[in-house]
Design an enzyme around this catalytic site. Sequence first.
Site, PDB file in Angstrom:
ATOM      1  N   TYR A   6       0.822  -1.215   0.000  1.00 32.49           N
ATOM      2  CA  TYR A   6       0.000   0.000   0.000  1.00 32.49           C
ATOM      3  C   TYR A   6       0.852   1.259   0.000  1.00 32.49           C
ATOM      4  CZ  TYR A   6       0.731   0.821   5.047  1.00 32.49           C
ATOM      5  OH  TYR A   6       1.268   1.081   6.276  1.00 32.49           O
ATOM      6  N   CYS A   7       0.237   2.357  -0.462  1.00 31.88           N
ATOM      7  CA  CYS A   7       0.823   3.693  -0.398  1.00 31.88           C
ATOM      8  C   CYS A   7      -0.291   4.634   0.048  1.00 31.88           C
ATOM      9  CB  CYS A   7       1.426   4.101  -1.750  1.00 31.88           C
ATOM     10  SG  CYS A   7       0.195   4.277  -3.049  1.00 31.88           S
ATOM     11  N   ARG A   8      -0.204   5.902  -0.283  1.00 33.26           N
ATOM     12  CA  ARG A   8      -1.230   6.839   0.148  1.00 33.26           C
ATOM     13  C   ARG A   8      -2.538   6.637  -0.609  1.00 33.26           C
ATOM     14  NH1 ARG A   8      -3.439  11.567  -1.118  1.00 33.26           N
ATOM     15  NH2 ARG A   8      -2.208  11.768  -3.005  1.00 33.26           N
ATOM     16  N   GLY A  47      -2.812   4.390  -3.708  1.00 36.56           N
ATOM     17  CA  GLY A  47      -2.896   3.180  -4.525  1.00 36.56           C
ATOM     18  C   GLY A  47      -2.085   3.243  -5.806  1.00 36.56           C
ATOM     19  N   PHE A  64      -3.836   4.093   1.701  1.00 34.39           N
ATOM     20  CA  PHE A  64      -3.981   4.352   3.131  1.00 34.39           C
ATOM     21  C   PHE A  64      -5.026   5.426   3.415  1.00 34.39           C
ATOM     22  CE2 PHE A  64      -2.477   6.219   7.200  1.00 34.39           C
ATOM     23  CZ  PHE A  64      -2.534   5.071   7.973  1.00 34.39           C
TER      24      PHE A  64
END
Length: 103
Positions: A65-67, A69, A94
């Site tokens: 995951y990142c901020r 996607g 996230f």
Amino acid sequence: MADLSQQEWQDQLKNDSNAVILDVRTPEEVEEGFIPNSKNIDIYLGQDFINELEKLDKSKNYYVYCRSGNRSGQACTIMNSIGFDNAYNLEGGFMNWEGEVAE
């Protein structure tokens, strides 16, 4: 690579004894909170990101995951290209995460 909805990601992760959660955000983003038990490797490290990935166990299932996607999708593509068979991208990242958060 598979894009999983927030619910699919949580359900699959919960039942996966071979799972590793990978956070590809920057250290500054991680300071704002993270999914518990995740490992952080910043995708912006470039070649060092790939070097760090190479140290990971390719037989595991990676939930990335990142901020939002986008970067995690790129990370999954990179992981697939260097021999990781199971990399799952968290759609929405996230910022849409409704599960547990650590600080």
